[in-house]
Design an enzyme around this catalytic site. Structure first.
Site, PDB file in Angstrom:
ATOM      1  N   ASP A   9      40.712  40.709  48.872  1.00  0.00           N
ATOM      2  CA  ASP A   9      39.552  41.137  48.086  1.00  0.00           C
ATOM      3  C   ASP A   9      38.965  42.393  48.726  1.00  0.00           C
ATOM      4  O   ASP A   9      38.630  42.406  49.906  1.00  0.00           O
ATOM      5  CB  ASP A   9      38.515  40.010  48.063  1.00  0.00           C
ATOM      6  N   MET A  10      38.879  43.447  47.924  1.00  0.00           N
ATOM      7  CA  MET A  10      38.352  44.707  48.439  1.00  0.00           C
ATOM      8  C   MET A  10      36.855  44.579  48.721  1.00  0.00           C
ATOM      9  O   MET A  10      36.158  43.823  48.054  1.00  0.00           O
ATOM     10  CB  MET A  10      38.596  45.827  47.432  1.00  0.00           C
ATOM     11  N   ASP A 107      39.740  43.983  41.833  1.00  0.00           N
ATOM     12  CA  ASP A 107      39.868  44.262  43.279  1.00  0.00           C
ATOM     13  C   ASP A 107      40.339  43.054  44.075  1.00  0.00           C
ATOM     14  O   ASP A 107      40.126  42.978  45.271  1.00  0.00           O
ATOM     15  CB  ASP A 107      38.526  44.754  43.834  1.00  0.00           C
ATOM     16  N   GLU A 108      40.993  42.130  43.414  1.00  0.00           N
ATOM     17  CA  GLU A 108      41.239  40.839  44.053  1.00  0.00           C
ATOM     18  C   GLU A 108      42.578  40.278  43.586  1.00  0.00           C
ATOM     19  O   GLU A 108      42.896  40.347  42.401  1.00  0.00           O
ATOM     20  CB  GLU A 108      40.106  39.929  43.580  1.00  0.00           C
TER      21      GLU A 108
HETATM   22  P1  TTP Z   1      33.576  41.668  43.881  1.00  0.00           P
HETATM   23  O1  TTP Z   1      34.840  41.582  44.663  1.00  0.00           O
HETATM   24  O2  TTP Z   1      32.912  40.409  43.465  1.00  0.00           O
HETATM   25  O3  TTP Z   1      32.482  42.487  44.691  1.00  0.00           O
HETATM   26  P2  TTP Z   1      32.647  43.744  45.644  1.00  0.00           P
HETATM   27  O4  TTP Z   1      34.076  44.125  45.842  1.00  0.00           O
HETATM   28  O5  TTP Z   1      31.773  44.843  45.136  1.00  0.00           O
HETATM   29  O6  TTP Z   1      32.015  43.249  47.008  1.00  0.00           O
HETATM   30  P3  TTP Z   1      32.614  42.202  48.062  1.00  0.00           P
HETATM   31  O7  TTP Z   1      32.758  42.993  49.326  1.00  0.00           O
HETATM   32  O8  TTP Z   1      31.603  41.125  48.162  1.00  0.00           O
HETATM   33  O9  TTP Z   1      33.930  41.728  47.531  1.00  0.00           O
HETATM   34  O10 TTP Z   1      33.821  42.515  42.569  1.00  0.00           O
HETATM   35  C1  TTP Z   1      34.679  43.647  42.535  1.00  0.00           C
HETATM   36  C2  TTP Z   1      34.110  44.740  41.662  1.00  0.00           C
HETATM   37  O11 TTP Z   1      33.931  44.264  40.328  1.00  0.00           O
HETATM   38  C3  TTP Z   1      32.756  45.213  42.103  1.00  0.00           C
HETATM   39  O12 TTP Z   1      32.847  46.267  43.047  1.00  0.00           O
HETATM   40  C4  TTP Z   1      32.104  45.643  40.821  1.00  0.00           C
HETATM   41  C5  TTP Z   1      32.755  44.807  39.753  1.00  0.00           C
HETATM   42  N1  TTP Z   1      31.839  43.734  39.309  1.00  0.00           N
HETATM   43  C6  TTP Z   1      31.027  43.961  38.196  1.00  0.00           C
HETATM   44  O13 TTP Z   1      31.071  45.023  37.590  1.00  0.00           O
HETATM   45  N2  TTP Z   1      30.189  42.963  37.800  1.00  0.00           N
HETATM   46  C7  TTP Z   1      30.101  41.774  38.456  1.00  0.00           C
HETATM   47  O14 TTP Z   1      29.323  40.906  38.073  1.00  0.00           O
HETATM   48  C8  TTP Z   1      30.931  41.564  39.609  1.00  0.00           C
HETATM   49  C9  TTP Z   1      30.865  40.277  40.374  1.00  0.00           C
HETATM   50  C10 TTP Z   1      31.788  42.568  39.987  1.00  0.00           C
HETATM   51 MG    MG Z   2      35.502  42.652  46.318  1.00  0.00          MG
END
Ligand code: TTP
Ligand code: MG
Length: 398
Positions: A9-10, A107-108
């Site tokens: 996960d990014m 991103d996952e």
């Molecule tokens: P995530 O992996 O949930 O969040 P993140 O990568 O920003 O932070 P973390 O370090 O905690 O993993 O989501 C990936 C991307 O998806 C995030 O950068 C933006 C997008 N996203 C949205 O647009 N809306 C949302 O509700 C979520 C959860 C994510």
């Molecule tokens: Mg992420």
């Protein structure tokens, strides 16, 4: 031997890309999402960098609240095209490690590394290498990786040392790893369920594991049994690569249950965009479009509609999604989760890569032969028993 699952996960993905493209942003709180319009804006936060998270800003929070919490943050609009470009780079890299790659969101992804030929030496070493390669191909982004015997544990592990984390859960230390963690780490346990569990004296995952499953089922229905299984670290779900999937879907759980229609629409469009991009990347088209809605009382609904012609177009999917959503009566309740899915694929339209097809047809010699012939011509391959008998064209080997 058990499985070896990686969850990757990014970190702060959209915000991290903004920082990558504009190094002046580093060290400042950055919020990507709707326009805050000086605190009067509608819509939600897509993500915030770790600096902005110090102010309590989170994904799916109303943008107006983010503005209240940190008016001096840098607020940026979503540049979907750019994020998807980076996402594709990362997924292509991960695919070099195993064809059993399941992207879960932009991103996952999960990787089943159990039989991967790239798994020389300890999994931890390969995980380190993947993190390093991600940094190289993207020009500096960090990922967090969890390595464990199943998807649930791998996901918990990847989240535990964010950002830039790496956590390995060995098969014989699952309880030691899992049981001290708070119940909120269990799948589906959020801000609202946590207090209910706590009122039953269940604070840690170990507490849940030591409760009788009957008791949990009595309180939470069949979900209670799932909770109990997870609390024991059990999760048999396979890693399903997109080429084997029956549907492609994405969902978002809101930080707080929301009432703002505009934010709901924004989220549905974001999800429809993600799903249709994934369809196009995989060369899939689907006929059935589904919206999933979970309300504040946890009641969950799906609404589907099928099209005459299968599609991978954002315009088609978003139109149906919004239509299904507008016809849904939430009886004044707030919304907790939204999801968008496309299924009922038209198989002929799949444009698999050659390696995907080979992997899919493992153990099926006929298909492999068909495939090689289609790719390299009729005479490129012969079965062992017929080799040498057929009329050879071109240069005979040896
Ligand atoms: P995530 O992996 O949930 O969040 P993140 O990568 O920003 O932070 P973390 O370090 O905690 O993993 O989501 C990936 C991307 O998806 C995030 O950068 C933006 C997008 N996203 C949205 O647009 N809306 C949302 O509700 C979520 C959860 C994510
Ligand atoms: Mg992420």
């Amino acid at each position: 031997m058990g499985r070896i699952i990686f969850h990757i996960d990014m970190d702060a993905f959209f915000a991290a890309i903004e920082e990558l493209d504009n190094p002046n942003l580093r060290g400042k709180p950055v919020v990507v999402g709707a326009d805050p319009k000086g605190g009067k804006g509608r819509g939600v936060v897509s993500t915030a960098n770790y600096e902005a998270r110090k102010y309590g800003i989170r994904s799916a929070m109303p943008i107006s609240e983010a503005y209240r919490r940190c008016p001096h943050a840098v607020f940026l609009p979503v540049r979907g095209e750019r994020y998807h470009e980076v996402s594709r780079q990362i997924m292509a890299l991960l695919k070099q490690y195993t064809p059993l790659l399941e992207p879960v969101s932009i991103d996952e992804a999960y990787l089943d590394m159990t039989h991967s030929p790239r798994l020389f030496g300890p999994p931890e070493q390969v995980a380190r290498e993947i993190k390093k390669r991600i940094r190289e191909v993207t020009g500096g982004l960090t990922a967090s990786v969890g390595v464990a015997p199943n998807k649930f544990l791998a996901k918990v592990a990847s989240d535990l040392q964010k950002p830039d984390g790496l956590v390995v859960v060995p098969e014989d230390r699952i309880e030691e790893f899992l049981w001290p963690l708070p119940v909120g780490r269990l799948w589906g346990v959020g801000e609202r369920t946590e207090p209910i569990l706590e009122s039953l004296g269940l604070r840690t995952i170990g507490d849940v594991a030591r409760t009788s499953p009957e008791e949990l089922v009595r309180r939470f229905g069949s979900w209670g049994y799932q909770l109990w299984e997870l609390a024991h670290g059990r999760d048999n779900r396979p890693v399903v690569p997109t080429w084997k999937a029956k549907s492609i879907s994405q969902e978002t759980t809101f930080e707080r249950d929301i009432d703002d229609e505009e934010a709901m629409v924004q989220t549905l469009l974001y999800l429809a965009d993600g799903v249709t991009r994934q369809l196009r990347d995989e060369g899939l088209r689907g006929r059935t479009i589904t919206v999933k809605i979970r309300l504040e009382d946890f009641s969950t609904f799906t609404r589907s509609q099928s099209l005459e012609v299968p599609t991978d177009r954002f315009a088609d999917v978003s139109r149906v999604v919004l239509d299904l959503f507008r016809r849904f009566d939430r009886r004044g309740q707030r919304v907790r989760l939204l999801g968008v899915g496309v299924s009922n694929f038209e198989r002929e339209h799949r444009q698999l890569t050659f390696l995907d097809q080979l992997e899919e047809s493992r153990d099926r010699v006929d298909e492999i032969i068909d495939l090689v012939r289609r790719k390299f011509g009729e005479s490129s391959i012969q079965r062992g028993i017929t080799a040498g008998r057929g009329k050879r064209k071109g240069k005979a080997p040896g």
